[in-house]
Design an enzyme around this catalytic site. Sequence first.
Site, PDB file in Angstrom:
ATOM      1  N   ARG A  78       0.935  -1.405   0.099  1.00 13.22           N
ATOM      2  CA  ARG A  78       0.086   0.097  -0.041  1.00 13.22           C
ATOM      3  C   ARG A  78       0.976   1.213  -0.018  1.00 13.22           C
ATOM      4  O   ARG A  78       1.775   1.224   0.855  1.00 13.22           O
ATOM      5  CB  ARG A  78      -1.084   0.102   1.101  1.00 13.22           C
ATOM      6  CG  ARG A  78      -1.786   1.256   1.100  1.00 13.22           C
ATOM      7  CD  ARG A  78      -2.705   0.864   2.587  1.00 13.22           C
ATOM      8  NE  ARG A  78      -3.980   2.005   2.534  1.00 13.22           N
ATOM      9  CZ  ARG A  78      -3.689   2.817   3.522  1.00 13.22           C
ATOM     10  NH1 ARG A  78      -2.850   2.766   4.244  1.00 13.22           N
ATOM     11  NH2 ARG A  78      -4.645   3.733   3.683  1.00 13.22           N
ATOM     12  N   ASN A 153      -7.012   8.090   2.891  1.00 17.52           N
ATOM     13  CA  ASN A 153      -6.514   7.489   3.808  1.00 17.52           C
ATOM     14  C   ASN A 153      -7.157   8.177   4.931  1.00 17.52           C
ATOM     15  O   ASN A 153      -7.384   9.386   5.119  1.00 17.52           O
ATOM     16  CB  ASN A 153      -4.967   7.800   4.135  1.00 17.52           C
ATOM     17  CG  ASN A 153      -4.540   7.244   5.396  1.00 17.52           C
ATOM     18  OD1 ASN A 153      -4.511   5.841   5.421  1.00 17.52           O
ATOM     19  ND2 ASN A 153      -4.427   8.018   6.418  1.00 17.52           N
ATOM     20  N   GLU A 154      -8.011   7.368   5.921  1.00 22.35           N
ATOM     21  CA  GLU A 154      -8.653   7.849   7.160  1.00 22.35           C
ATOM     22  C   GLU A 154      -9.238   9.172   6.889  1.00 22.35           C
ATOM     23  O   GLU A 154      -8.871  10.197   7.561  1.00 22.35           O
ATOM     24  CB  GLU A 154      -7.529   8.043   8.163  1.00 22.35           C
ATOM     25  CG  GLU A 154      -6.828   6.610   8.559  1.00 22.35           C
ATOM     26  CD  GLU A 154      -5.833   6.436   9.395  1.00 22.35           C
ATOM     27  OE1 GLU A 154      -5.625   7.842  10.169  1.00 22.35           O
ATOM     28  OE2 GLU A 154      -5.128   5.548   9.821  1.00 22.35           O
ATOM     29  N   HIS A 220      -8.811   0.392   9.954  1.00 19.03           N
ATOM     30  CA  HIS A 220      -7.412   0.387  10.669  1.00 19.03           C
ATOM     31  C   HIS A 220      -7.367   0.115  12.080  1.00 19.03           C
ATOM     32  O   HIS A 220      -8.195   0.879  12.788  1.00 19.03           O
ATOM     33  CB  HIS A 220      -6.718   1.976  10.445  1.00 19.03           C
ATOM     34  CG  HIS A 220      -6.642   2.167   9.024  1.00 19.03           C
ATOM     35  ND1 HIS A 220      -6.324   3.458   8.569  1.00 19.03           N
ATOM     36  CD2 HIS A 220      -6.861   1.551   7.821  1.00 19.03           C
ATOM     37  CE1 HIS A 220      -6.182   3.437   7.314  1.00 19.03           C
ATOM     38  NE2 HIS A 220      -6.691   2.193   6.676  1.00 19.03           N
ATOM     39  N   TYR A 222      -5.795   0.298  15.652  1.00 18.34           N
ATOM     40  CA  TYR A 222      -4.803   0.527  16.401  1.00 18.34           C
ATOM     41  C   TYR A 222      -5.365   0.500  17.903  1.00 18.34           C
ATOM     42  O   TYR A 222      -5.820  -0.544  18.200  1.00 18.34           O
ATOM     43  CB  TYR A 222      -4.254   2.058  16.142  1.00 18.34           C
ATOM     44  CG  TYR A 222      -3.465   2.084  14.849  1.00 18.34           C
ATOM     45  CD1 TYR A 222      -2.136   1.732  14.699  1.00 18.34           C
ATOM     46  CD2 TYR A 222      -4.103   2.376  13.725  1.00 18.34           C
ATOM     47  CE1 TYR A 222      -1.458   1.589  13.760  1.00 18.34           C
ATOM     48  CE2 TYR A 222      -3.464   2.297  12.478  1.00 18.34           C
ATOM     49  CZ  TYR A 222      -1.974   2.173  12.407  1.00 18.34           C
ATOM     50  OH  TYR A 222      -1.331   2.086  10.931  1.00 18.34           O
ATOM     51  N   GLU A 249      -4.586  -1.204   7.914  1.00 18.75           N
ATOM     52  CA  GLU A 249      -3.520  -0.726   8.430  1.00 18.75           C
ATOM     53  C   GLU A 249      -3.815  -1.458  10.012  1.00 18.75           C
ATOM     54  O   GLU A 249      -4.802  -1.683  10.431  1.00 18.75           O
ATOM     55  CB  GLU A 249      -3.239   0.734   8.802  1.00 18.75           C
ATOM     56  CG  GLU A 249      -2.907   1.559   7.518  1.00 18.75           C
ATOM     57  CD  GLU A 249      -2.679   2.980   7.972  1.00 18.75           C
ATOM     58  OE1 GLU A 249      -2.620   3.301   9.183  1.00 18.75           O
ATOM     59  OE2 GLU A 249      -2.744   3.785   7.118  1.00 18.75           O
ATOM     60  N   TRP A 278       1.238  -1.518   9.002  1.00 16.86           N
ATOM     61  CA  TRP A 278       1.838  -0.101   8.952  1.00 16.86           C
ATOM     62  C   TRP A 278       3.126  -0.403   9.937  1.00 16.86           C
ATOM     63  O   TRP A 278       3.217  -0.449  11.210  1.00 16.86           O
ATOM     64  CB  TRP A 278       1.005   0.836   9.722  1.00 16.86           C
ATOM     65  CG  TRP A 278       1.391   2.259   9.471  1.00 16.86           C
ATOM     66  CD1 TRP A 278       2.288   2.978  10.216  1.00 16.86           C
ATOM     67  CD2 TRP A 278       1.477   3.189   8.537  1.00 16.86           C
ATOM     68  NE1 TRP A 278       2.991   4.083   9.755  1.00 16.86           N
ATOM     69  CE2 TRP A 278       1.930   4.545   8.597  1.00 16.86           C
ATOM     70  CE3 TRP A 278       0.557   3.093   7.328  1.00 16.86           C
ATOM     71  CZ2 TRP A 278       2.194   5.592   7.911  1.00 16.86           C
ATOM     72  CZ3 TRP A 278       0.540   4.332   6.448  1.00 16.86           C
ATOM     73  CH2 TRP A 278       1.555   5.481   6.707  1.00 16.86           C
TER      74      TRP A 278
END
Length: 445
Positions: A78, A153-154, A220, A222, A249, A278
């Site tokens: 990516r 992205n985001e 994503h 996290y 991610e 990531w």
Amino acid sequence: MRRKLLAFGAAVLAALASILVSVQPASAAVGLHVSGTKIVEANGREFIMRGVNHPHVWYTGQTSSFANIKALGANTVRVVLGSGKRWGPSNDVANVVALCKQNRLICVLEVHDTTGYGEEGAAASLDEAVNYWISQKSVLAGQENYVVINIGNEPIGNTNAAQWTDATANAIKKMRSNGFEHLLMVDAPNWGQDWQYVMRDNAQTILDADSRHNTVLSIHMYAVFNTASSIVDYLNRFQAKGWPLVIGEFGWQFQSGEVDHETILSEAQSRGLGWIAWSWSGNSDPILDMTVNFDPKQLTTFGTRIFNGANGIKATAKEASIYSGSSPSPSPSASPSPSASPSPKPGGCSATYKVVGQWSGGFQGEAAVTAGSSAIKGWTVTWTFANGQTVANAWNATISSSGSSVTARNMSYNGSLGAGASTTFGFLGSWNGSNSVPTLSCTAT
């Protein structure tokens, strides 16, 4: 991330039938596409992403990273790009795609400028991201077998995350109305982590907005996903609804309370979900890097886990069949372009040449080889450059040069062609001043 952690009566029936017949081909999948909850290639083979994010826009000189990422077993990269609103603009997309293809990687391209829109004052909107993709259409058209477009992205931060639904649906519609047929990927709001569940609760609206029915959702993971239960619950809801999802991610549990990467890897493997970790290197918070200073020989703890651990890349990644010689459907770009090359001759072959894209000092060339009225066992293509062009790296052929004369010979997997069948090869080259199209000569064996 992570310059932060966060579609009565016989007359009516006949008319409907004719509409269905005419509409159906227009919605047929091209290249990589969604089938149910899965991503599949043009030939129907399932493709499960196993890759890493590469922060290209901030480190444009680190082009060796593509080969290094592939050498460690990844099947996907990516690539962080910039629209020019905040970073970039990335005007080297043709080169990026060529590097992906040269290294037999599926290329997920993303505009990073949208990160945290609504909360980050400098961020670009999804509409602005689509305008960037439109500006790059000439180098992306025909690459549907190799390229996934991650629109932004985001794209929404934590301020008014509900705006994500309309903004994302409109972005998809604008991409399709401008002729993009690629597999589209859309990130969740809340800096990609969807902790307010806007994507989870509105995913069907997003999927229905795509006239091509070819969009995959991306979460994503996290710190919001710091327990096995939070990860399993989120994935279960998408699976129950039959929605296509990838983990675009994620980081790792470098301290208590951070992301539970072990569960992410094991759940993705058991469910057949794609993931992209990531990041390769150069992150502002180096704890998330997989290599030290882009050196593949210096893997971090996270890098070792991602590449070499159980459920990691080396244990689970499978290369896309478009690169394997298993006769997937050809890319649209493989269709021969008009040229001065002769028509196929019985028992022989012909070849056509085109410039897929070019940039200052460099270009990507592609040639299509077509067998004549009889099958062939091998081929050799020759041409002479008229303007001092040179060939650097090549794929799907062995290329040698002597001055301006170039010779390309088939690989072991693409030499045998049935009557009228075609194959393609490509290369990166350099040019200066002029980049005219040469006439190709093809000899069959």
